[in-house]
Every structure is written in structure tokens, then in C-alpha cells.
Design a protein around this motif. Structure first.
Motif, PDB file in Angstrom:
ATOM      1  N   VAL A 272      88.196  39.797  30.156  1.00 16.40           N
ATOM      2  CA  VAL A 272      89.543  38.896  29.127  1.00 16.40           C
ATOM      3  C   VAL A 272      89.352  37.814  28.961  1.00 16.40           C
ATOM      4  O   VAL A 272      89.568  37.675  27.780  1.00 16.40           O
ATOM      5  N   ARG A 273      88.459  37.116  30.112  1.00 17.27           N
ATOM      6  CA  ARG A 273      88.119  35.654  29.198  1.00 17.27           C
ATOM      7  C   ARG A 273      87.486  35.648  27.736  1.00 17.27           C
ATOM      8  O   ARG A 273      88.172  34.995  26.829  1.00 17.27           O
ATOM      9  N   ASP A 274      86.272  36.583  27.956  1.00 19.95           N
ATOM     10  CA  ASP A 274      85.343  36.840  26.678  1.00 19.95           C
ATOM     11  C   ASP A 274      86.594  37.323  25.515  1.00 19.95           C
ATOM     12  O   ASP A 274      86.306  35.916  23.933  1.00 19.95           O
ATOM     13  N   THR A 275      87.269  38.254  26.210  1.00 22.88           N
ATOM     14  CA  THR A 275      88.071  38.219  24.782  1.00 22.88           C
ATOM     15  C   THR A 275      89.236  37.358  24.435  1.00 22.88           C
ATOM     16  O   THR A 275      89.371  37.158  22.579  1.00 22.88           O
ATOM     17  N   GLY A 280      89.657  34.994  20.481  1.00 24.28           N
ATOM     18  CA  GLY A 280      91.122  34.964  20.105  1.00 24.28           C
ATOM     19  C   GLY A 280      91.724  35.696  19.619  1.00 24.28           C
ATOM     20  O   GLY A 280      92.436  36.002  18.446  1.00 24.28           O
ATOM     21  N   THR A 281      91.472  36.812  21.020  1.00 22.31           N
ATOM     22  CA  THR A 281      92.112  38.751  20.622  1.00 22.31           C
ATOM     23  C   THR A 281      92.588  38.152  21.529  1.00 22.31           C
ATOM     24  O   THR A 281      92.520  38.478  22.412  1.00 22.31           O
ATOM     25  N   THR A 282      94.123  39.288  21.698  1.00 20.44           N
ATOM     26  CA  THR A 282      95.185  39.376  22.562  1.00 20.44           C
ATOM     27  C   THR A 282      94.379  40.044  22.812  1.00 20.44           C
ATOM     28  O   THR A 282      94.447  41.301  22.475  1.00 20.44           O
ATOM     29  N   SER A 296      98.641  44.530  31.739  1.00 22.46           N
ATOM     30  CA  SER A 296      98.793  43.391  30.940  1.00 22.46           C
ATOM     31  C   SER A 296      98.109  43.201  29.954  1.00 22.46           C
ATOM     32  O   SER A 296      97.911  43.517  29.048  1.00 22.46           O
ATOM     33  N   GLY A 297      98.834  41.887  29.253  1.00 23.29           N
ATOM     34  CA  GLY A 297      99.153  41.572  28.265  1.00 23.29           C
ATOM     35  C   GLY A 297      98.296  40.049  27.711  1.00 23.29           C
ATOM     36  O   GLY A 297      99.409  39.133  29.485  1.00 23.29           O
TER      37      GLY A 297
END
Length: 674
Positions: A272-275, A280-282, A296-297
Motif C-alpha cells: 500500500v505504501r509503494d502504491t 500517488g495512486t489511490t 480498504s481505501g
């Protein structure tokens, strides 16, 4: 073996086919239906969950934006208030400080500063440097602005040491998080706003800057959670959560480590951190949150410098939804199985009324095939189409039995006549083939003999006269022959060609008269000598020559005759490569028998239909330049010594001629070679 037996039964048993058709929904359609149901259920259910969490994240984002806007509006209202404008007059520094501190506490701000037109703090006194923030610079330009920024421990201490202590969060080791040696988060995430302040004359008098620290701001995330996941909004006992991250560390959350303790200081998973922070992607998917899986969002948070500094999260526990989905899917599959089973049972009963009469007819056919022509199906209780078919089948068997007797009699007589006629035709056909071969050979030999007898006397003598007179003519006219020197050269060339054709023809027709002296020789230097003889032809082309000589045996044959054969093969290879190529010469020992010599080219090759005829006399593919005797003469020269020549070729890949030479010559047809 079991598969073969099943296949055999399906091919020959009506019962098996009917049973298979009846059970097909259970054996094939049912699994496919269950698979499709599972796929659709999982796919669309997951899409609904992602749609749900996307909506939740949108609500959380909107609330976060409202909080930011509200702070900006609140500080903006204070900047335009009469009290502040009045303070800009003759009031003392203490009056300004008291008003700012009272207002800060009244509006629950963590700091509130009045800055001059250069961005320096006027009141209350502080070591905090505010002029570097982009929002302050915009306010000095007359534009209000609110942003999220990360304050360092020094900046927090400059505002208030208690604020720096409040920002401290101990980092908790978290499963699936990125590797980090950091043990304490000392920075603070701050919502701060700056708005221009104008005096009574409307001139810019300074900037009012205020902010709220988000570290440990539990009211903020609880409000988001109450808005997004109010009581009863999530079915199946699922729980919703909201979190604010500084980088990948939870600084405000209602996710629980265990009962009563919030998961402050835990970190988000690496993926999630890398994405989110890396790209900068949701993130809208399932994710591992502290100690369980959540739908999760995550969306990135940017500071006033445009850098991604944190994340906003909203999500709900996945397990209750998975359990509900599994139970619902199991119920649907159970209903499908029960309905299919009941339908299959009813279909089996109907199929039985079909395959039992058909099996009886099959037994009758099997008995007939086994030789019992009197077997019959007999009367059936069924009066439907199958019963009528059985009666017609019995009538047909009666007719077939009668006709079979007659046909058998005719067939026996016909077989006898066919066998007799076949024997006669085979005998006559073989005699015809043998006669044709003998006739063709006789005609060819007769033609060659007749041609050979006439060539020596009818061509050589006139050729000699022409050559002599041509030489005399050139000698007499001397320099006057220069204008036609090229024509004289062409006449000489054609005379030599006539002599060569006559010589080859005589050599093919009477090889015994041309037998030469046999001597032992090494074939390797002989090939080198042959290359010298064709050098003038190689010089006219772009042909590379590859030589690989490894033969060690000496062979016995006339040197000139062998040289004639090899030169002929080299010339043919050169002619086969008019656009250039590679001429390969190879010698090898032929076991203990002798030596083999290979001459290969990379030309167009020899067509398969032409290959069997290339050693026939007068056969040539070079209609304008070849006599068709070169290979046939070579074949005859080698055969006289008991040697042989073979050829292999593939169209488009060239041809290879191989000469097989013995160490000791073999005497052919009772004639010895001297």
C-alpha cells in the motif's frame, strides 16, 4: 483402460448414451454452472465492496476538506474582525498577545500568530519561523490559503514544547510493513492557514496564521468514522475504521490493536505504501490492516510544496462479508444441486422406457452379426415409434436373409472370375514392362553406337580441315586478321568444343579403348591441381572455395581420368552458382576400403524429378552450353575401376557429388586395367 472402456460403451451403447445425456447436467453443466455462479458472485460482490469503500473514502475526503476549509474560514473571519483591526492601532504588544491567546483557546487552535508584512511574528512572541511556508507567502500577496504541512520537532518546540511532546508517537512493529529502523515519530502533521490582515485604511498590515495538530487528534478520525460508518451502516457485524497517516505511520486512528487500545504508531503494509505514497495512486482493494484483512481505501495527502506526506484511510472488516458471501453462495449451489438431482432422477425414468426396447433390438443385431440370421426382436409392449421400428426391423431381416443367399451365390462366382482375370492381367502387364525396358535400352544403345561410329569419321576429319585452314588463313593474312580476331577466337573455341564432345562420346561408347595407366596416388594434392585448372572460371565469379582434406589412404586409378572427373564436377558446381556462393571440397577416408571425395555447391540444387536422370547420356539442364555427356562419361570412368559416384541435393540448398574410390581397382567385365 477404464477410460477406453467408458469410451467404447459411449460409442456402442444406447443405454450409456441416454444415461450420459441425462446425467450431463450433473456431470458437466452443473460444475460449469457452479463455477460461473461462483465467479459472478465473487466478481460482482467484490465490485460492490470496492464501490462501497470508494464511496466511504469519498465521504472521508470530503469531511477532511471541510475541516481544512472551516479552519481557513475561521481564521479568515478573525483576520477581518473589528477586534483585530482595532488592535492594530494604539494597543500595546501585551494587548495583542492576550487577544491572540484568548482567541486561540476559544477556537481550539494549537497556535495563532500575527505576522508583519515581512512574515515575521509580531505576537505572541515566538522563535517559530513562519515566513518560509508557501501559504504565508500567498497571504502576503493578498490571497488566503490553507494547507497540510509536516512540522519538524524544532518547529513544534518553537511554537510550544508541549505541542512537540503531544506529537510524539512510538512506532510499533507491524506485520507486512516496509523495513525501517525508526522507533519514534517526532514530526507533526499540521493543518494551518494564513490570511491577510488589513488596517482601517484598507492597507495590508500583516498576516494572521493559525493551525491545528493532527497527531493524536482522535476526535477527527472518530468524527469521520461516525459519518462514514454510522451505527447499522455495515451488515454482518463488520466494523468500519478511519485513519490519518503521517508518511506510513498511523498518527490518528480508531483501528484497535486489542480491546480499548488504538493502533497508533503502527504502519501500513509495504504494498500500500509503494502504491499510494510511491506512485500517488489511490488504493481501492483488500489490504492487511494491523492484524486483519480490511476492504480498504487509501488516498495520498500532499503538503503545500506538492510532496506526498501522508494518507487518508477508510475501510471495513472483510471477514464478515466473506462469511456472508460464502453462506449465500453455498445456499445457491445447494439449491442448484438439489434441482439437478431431482431432474436427473425423473429423466432417468423416462430414459429407461427408451433404451430397454433399443437394447433388445441391439441384441438381435448382435445375434445376426454372429451368424444367427434367424434371430428376431419379436413383439414389444411399446406401441410408439420404437415399437414400429422393431416390427419393420424384423421384416427387413426376413428380406435380407433371402437376398443374402442369392448374393452369396453370385459373389462366389464373381470372385472366381476376378481371380482368374487378375492373374492374367498381372502376367501380361509384367511382360509389357520388361519388353518396354529392353526396347528402350536397345534403342538407346543402338543410337549411341551408330552416333559413335559416324562421329569419329564424319566430324573429326572436317573439324581438322577447318582448324588447319583457319590456322593457315590467319598466318597468310597476318595483321589483316586483327579486325576479325575475336571471330577467329570464337571459331577456334567452337572447334575445340566439337572435339571435346566427340571425345566424350567416344569415351562413353568405347571406354575400354580409353583406359589409362593405373597408379597409386594421394587425392589431396590432386584436388589442389584441379583447382588450378578451373581458376580462370572462378576468377569470373564471386565464389569462395572451402577445402577440408583429411584423407590418408592412397587409391589406384589413372590420374588423368580422375582429374577429368573432378574438374567436370567443379565446373558443374561453378555453373550452378552464377550469382556467387561457396564451393566446398572435402576428402575423407572410406573406412578401410578407400577414399571419398565430396564436391559441394550452394546453388539452386537439383529438382527431385531430375535427380534420377543426371547420369543418363545426353541429358542436360544447360540446353545452350552442355552436351549431356560430362556426368555420364565420369560415371563410366569410375565404374570401369569398380568405383562409384553418388549425389544428394535439396532444392534451394545446393548439391553434393561424392566419389567413392577404392584402394585396389576392381576389374570390370573381365577386362583388366593396365
Amino acid at each position: 483402460m477404464q477410460l477406453r472402456s467408458l469410451k467404447s460403451r459411449l460409442q456402442f451403447s444406447v443405454r450409456s448414451k441416454l444415461l450420459f445425456l441425462v446425467l450431463l447436467p450433473l456431470l458437466v453443466v452443473l460444475p460449469i454452472l457452479i463455477g460461473l455462479t461462483s465467479y459472478w458472485a465473487n466478481t460482482y460482490y467484490d465490485r460492490l465492496l470496492i464501490f462501497k469503500v470508494n464511496s466511504d473514502l469519498a465521504v472521508a475526503h470530503q469531511y477532511f476538506a471541510n475541516v481544512t476549509d472551516h479552519l481557513g474560514q475561521e481564521v479568515g473571519g478573525l483576520a477581518r474582525s473589528y477586534s483585530l483591526v482595532n488592535l492594530l492601532g494604539q494597543h500595546t504588544q501585551a494587548d495583542k498577545t492576550n487577544w491572540l491567546m484568548w482567541t486561540r483557546d476559544e477556537h481550539k487552535l494549537d497556535f495563532l500568530y500575527l505576522l508583519d508584512t515581512h512574515g515575521r511574528i509580531v505576537a505572541p512572541a515566538s522563535r517559530f519561523e513562519a515566513a518560509a511556508w508557501p501559504i504565508v507567502k500567498q497571504a502576503l500577496q493578498g490571497e488566503s490559503s490553507t494547507a497540510i504541512d509536516i512540522f519538524s520537532p524544532a518547529q513544534l518546540s518553537a511554537i510550544d514544547p508541549a505541542l512537540a511532546r503531544r506529537a510524539l508517537i512510538e512506532i510499533v512493529p507491524t506485520r507486512s510493513a516496509a523495513t525501517s529502523s525508526q522507533r519514534m515519530e517526532t514530526r507533526g502533521m499540521m493543518i494551518h492557514t494564513a490570511t491577510p490582515v488589513y488596517d482601517a485604511q484598507g492597507q495590508l498590515a500583516g498576516v494572521l496564521e493559525g493551525g491545528v495538530l493532527l497527531n493524536h487528534n482522535l476526535d477527527f478520525v472518530d468524527t469521520i468514522n461516525n459519518l462514514v460508518y454510522k451505527e447499522g451502516s455495515l451488515p454482518f457485524g463488520s466494523k468500519g475504521t478511519a485513519t490519518l497517516f503521517l508518511d506510513d505511520v498511523r498518527i490518528a486512528t480508531n483501528v484497535r490493536l486489542f480491546e480499548g487500545k488504538r493502533a497508533l504508531g503502527t504502519r501500513v503494509s509495504r504494498v500500500v505504501r509503494d502504491t499510494v505514497l510511491g506512485h500517488g495512486t489511490t488504493w481501492l482493494h483488500r489490504a492487511f490492516v494491523v492484524n486483519d484483512w480490511y476492504v480498504s481505501g487509501y488516498e495520498p495527502i500532499q503538503d503545500s510544496f506538492g510532496k506526498r506526506v501522508g494518507m487518508l484511510y477508510a475501510g471495513f472488516l472483510e471477514t464478515p462479508f466473506d462469511t456472508a458471501k460464502t453462506v449465500a453462495l453455498a445456499g445457491i449451489i445447494l439449491v442448484i444441486v438439489l434441482v439437478s438431482a431431482v431432474g436427473g432422477f425423473i429423466s432417468l425414468k423416462w430414459a429407461r422406457a427408451i433404451f430397454l426396447p433399443l437394447e433388445k433390438m441391439n441384441q438381435t443385431m448382435s445375434a445376426v452379426e454372429a451368424g444367427d440370421l434367424s434371430a428376431r426382436t419379436g413383439a414389444l409392449a411399446s406401441q410408439d415409434e420404437i415399437g414400429q421400428l422393431a416390427r419393420h426391423f424384423d421384416q427387413l431381416l426376413e428380406k435380407l436373409q433371402t437376398q443374402n443367399r442369392e448374393i452369396k451365390t453370385w459373389a462366389d462366382e464373381l470372385d472366381r472370375k476376378v481371380v482368374e482375370r487378375t492373374i492374367e492381367l498381372e502376367s501380361a502387364n509384367q511382360q509389357l514392362i520388361d519388353t518396354q525396358k529392353q526396347l528402350a535400352m536397345s534403342e538407346k544403345l543402338a543410337a549411341i553406337g551408330e552416333l559413335t561410329a559416324g562421329v569419329a569419321h564424319e566430324i573429326n576429319n572436317p573439324t581438322a580441315v577447318i582448324q588447319g585452314n583457319l590456322d593457315l588463313l590467319v598466318e597468310l593474312i597476318g595483321a589483316h586478321a586483327d579486325p576479325v580476331r575475336e571471330e577467329i577466337r570464337l571459331i577456334n573455341q567452337q572447334i575445340q568444343r566439337i572435339r571435346l564432345i566427340v571425345t566424350n562420346l567416344l569415351q562413353f561408347a568405347r571406354p575400354a579403348e580409353f583406359a589409362g595407366y593405373v597408379e597409386p596416388m594421394d587425392v589431396n594434392p590432386l584436388l589442389s591441381d584441379c583447382l588450378v585448372l578451373v581458376r580462370h572460371q572462378l576468377g569470373k565469379t564471386r565464389i569462395a572455395v572451402t577445402q577440408d582434406y583429411r584423407a590418408t589412404h592412397h587409391i589406384a586409378m589413372n590420374r588423368n581420368e580422375l582429374q577429368q572427373v573432378i574438374v567436370n564436377l567443379m565446373v558443374n558446381a561453378i555453373h550452378a552458382m552464377p550469382e556467387g556462393g561457396v564451393l566446398t571440397l572435402v576428402t575423407r577416408d572410406w573406412e578401410n576400403i578407400g577414399v571419398c571425395i565430396s564436391v559441394s555447391d550452394t546453388g539452386a540444387g537439383i529438382a527431385p524429378e531430375v535427380l534420377p536422370r543426371i547420369f543418363d547420356p545426353f541429358f542436360t539442364t544447360r540446353k545452350q552450353h552442355g552436351s549431356g555427356l560430362g556426368l555420364s562419361v565420369s560415371y563410366g570412368l569410375l565404374e570401369r575401376y569398380g568405383n562409384r559416384i553418388t549425389v544428394t541435393s535439396e532444392p534451394g540448398k545446393g548439391a553434393t557429388f561424392t566419389i567413392w574410390l577404392r584402394v585396389e581397382p576392381i576389374y570390370m567385365k573381365g577386362e583388366a586395367v593396365d
